[in-house]
Design an enzyme around this catalytic site. Sequence first.
Site, PDB file in Angstrom:
ATOM      1  N   TYR A 155     -15.145 -15.557  14.768  1.00  0.00           N
ATOM      2  CA  TYR A 155     -15.165 -16.251  16.060  1.00  0.00           C
ATOM      3  C   TYR A 155     -14.325 -15.529  17.114  1.00  0.00           C
ATOM      4  O   TYR A 155     -13.643 -16.163  17.910  1.00  0.00           O
ATOM      5  CB  TYR A 155     -14.643 -17.693  15.919  1.00  0.00           C
ATOM      6  CG  TYR A 155     -15.376 -18.541  14.907  1.00  0.00           C
ATOM      7  CD1 TYR A 155     -16.741 -18.772  15.001  1.00  0.00           C
ATOM      8  CD2 TYR A 155     -14.676 -19.131  13.851  1.00  0.00           C
ATOM      9  CE1 TYR A 155     -17.405 -19.566  14.077  1.00  0.00           C
ATOM     10  CE2 TYR A 155     -15.332 -19.930  12.913  1.00  0.00           C
ATOM     11  CZ  TYR A 155     -16.701 -20.133  13.036  1.00  0.00           C
ATOM     12  OH  TYR A 155     -17.339 -20.923  12.117  1.00  0.00           O
ATOM     13  N   TYR A 169     -21.814 -29.933  13.375  1.00  0.00           N
ATOM     14  CA  TYR A 169     -21.541 -28.609  12.814  1.00  0.00           C
ATOM     15  C   TYR A 169     -21.735 -28.694  11.309  1.00  0.00           C
ATOM     16  O   TYR A 169     -21.094 -29.521  10.648  1.00  0.00           O
ATOM     17  CB  TYR A 169     -20.112 -28.143  13.131  1.00  0.00           C
ATOM     18  CG  TYR A 169     -19.811 -26.813  12.487  1.00  0.00           C
ATOM     19  CD1 TYR A 169     -20.123 -25.615  13.124  1.00  0.00           C
ATOM     20  CD2 TYR A 169     -19.255 -26.744  11.209  1.00  0.00           C
ATOM     21  CE1 TYR A 169     -19.894 -24.392  12.523  1.00  0.00           C
ATOM     22  CE2 TYR A 169     -19.017 -25.523  10.595  1.00  0.00           C
ATOM     23  CZ  TYR A 169     -19.334 -24.355  11.260  1.00  0.00           C
ATOM     24  OH  TYR A 169     -19.111 -23.149  10.646  1.00  0.00           O
ATOM     25  N   LYS A 205     -14.375 -27.152   1.569  1.00  0.00           N
ATOM     26  CA  LYS A 205     -13.013 -27.045   2.099  1.00  0.00           C
ATOM     27  C   LYS A 205     -11.916 -27.508   1.136  1.00  0.00           C
ATOM     28  O   LYS A 205     -11.417 -26.707   0.366  1.00  0.00           O
ATOM     29  CB  LYS A 205     -12.941 -27.765   3.442  1.00  0.00           C
ATOM     30  CG  LYS A 205     -13.749 -27.029   4.511  1.00  0.00           C
ATOM     31  CD  LYS A 205     -13.381 -27.394   5.928  1.00  0.00           C
ATOM     32  CE  LYS A 205     -13.910 -26.382   6.906  1.00  0.00           C
ATOM     33  NZ  LYS A 205     -15.220 -26.696   7.485  1.00  0.00           N
TER      34      LYS A 205
HETATM   35  C1  LIG Z   1     -16.533 -25.931   7.546  1.00  0.00           C
HETATM   36  C2  LIG Z   1     -17.739 -26.751   7.465  1.00  0.00           C
HETATM   37  C3  LIG Z   1     -18.922 -26.273   6.877  1.00  0.00           C
HETATM   38  C4  LIG Z   1     -19.068 -24.855   6.400  1.00  0.00           C
HETATM   39  O1  LIG Z   1     -18.240 -24.552   5.331  1.00  0.00           O
HETATM   40  P1  LIG Z   1     -17.925 -23.012   5.004  1.00  0.00           P
HETATM   41  O2  LIG Z   1     -17.182 -23.065   3.721  1.00  0.00           O
HETATM   42  O3  LIG Z   1     -17.122 -22.497   6.145  1.00  0.00           O
HETATM   43  O4  LIG Z   1     -19.240 -22.313   4.898  1.00  0.00           O
HETATM   44  C5  LIG Z   1     -19.995 -27.138   6.762  1.00  0.00           C
HETATM   45  N1  LIG Z   1     -19.923 -28.396   7.210  1.00  0.00           N
HETATM   46  C6  LIG Z   1     -18.810 -28.891   7.783  1.00  0.00           C
HETATM   47  C7  LIG Z   1     -18.793 -30.315   8.225  1.00  0.00           C
HETATM   48  C8  LIG Z   1     -17.689 -28.087   7.940  1.00  0.00           C
HETATM   49  O5  LIG Z   1     -16.595 -28.569   8.542  1.00  0.00           O
END
Ligand SMILES: *Cc1c(COP(=O)(O)O)cnc(C)c1O
Length: 395
Positions: A6, A132, A246
């Site tokens: 980014y 997102y 995450k």
């Molecule tokens: C961070 C995130 C993703 C993507 O996860 P990555 O491990 O970065 O590919 C997907 N959905 C949501 C809601 C997120 O916050």
Amino acid sequence: MIWYPYQQMKTMTPPLRITDARGVYLYSGEMKLIDSISSWWSVIHGYHHPVLDEAIRSQLEHFAHVMLGGLTHDAAEALSAKLEAWLPGDLDYCFYSDSGSVAVEVALKMALQYYTNRGSKRRMVLALTHAYHGDTFKTMEVGDDEDYHFAFGEKKDVVHIDTELSDLEAAFAAHGEDFTCMIVEPLLQGAGGMRMYDISFLRRARELCDRYGVLLIFDEVATGFGRTGNRFVADLVLPDILVLGKALTGGMIGHAVTVANRKVYDGFYSDNPAHALMHGPTFMGNALACSVALKSIELFEQGNYLDKIRRIEEITRRELSGFSDPRVKEVRIMGGCVCMEVYDARTLDGFQAFARERGVFSRPFLRYLYAMVPYIITENELVHVLDTMKAWFDR
Ligand SMILES: *Cc1c(COP(=O)(O)O)cnc(C)c1O
């Protein structure tokens, strides 16, 4: 050299070199900073947690990784058994992958193929504005964030609606029979601007999905493991497919899981080989990731994390009550997430350096100044993070 995420590499401020990390603190040589965003919301137990470190070490004595194609191992089985028991309803079928984006892709594939396997022509997806769901192509399509994905083309077969009941009703009335699935970040939309909405929207979505036979997908990559103050939003409204990432491994190793319910699983279970789910990330079910994820869940359960998160929310509300500034459009708080949305992104220029001077690592984006702290933060540390955010507007 490293190509950073980014970032316009030409104008990027050099990143901070981290030499050590412990608890809520990042160390850069002599400098010590509270990580107010938990390394992209993942490090919920803080850094260098002895139990998590030990989980990795003891798995390492056997092996770090074997593939799940034709092989299996205790770490993946133990984590799956734990998730099956721990997650609500019949969310029992765990498909692993190496990142949240891929896990969302898998969820969308599951929904699409669920219908293909039944000979249905359904193809469309219902999603939310400001959503997102990751940076891969299909997740960008169901996402709605021009600030991230403006460089990439059109969105096919995806309808985006606001989190308004009237929009929800209208979308189902128009396309209910065409949707394979509805995908949402439940209650809290993260990267789209820490937007919060009401559970009644999700309750109604569940009803409409049931009525029209649409699969409901909760992308809890960000909201899972307590961030909204609920263990999972799926505890309140049950989706058909749940995506976790995450914080799944306590932020130790990238890993994610797409958990399907019985109905979805049964949609693939047949004598027809073509009905199988044809997906298989090389590192799915990585043994280090699975062992540490299991320990992270045990810590979450045994450490009364929901109480910790409730306390974080209480302190945040107390410290920010009465706070206002003409440049701030709204202050939003939910569980372990606080966001100050400003009218003009330029208001936040310089905040990162300001925070760093005060011992806080922060990374505002666009018009959003936010904190998602590790849950093990002390009251004093949290108050300091919040004071730093307020102080920016008192200069
Ligand atoms: C961070 C995130 C993703 C993507 O996860 P990555 O491990 O970065 O590919 C997907 N959905 C949501 C809601 C997120 O916050």
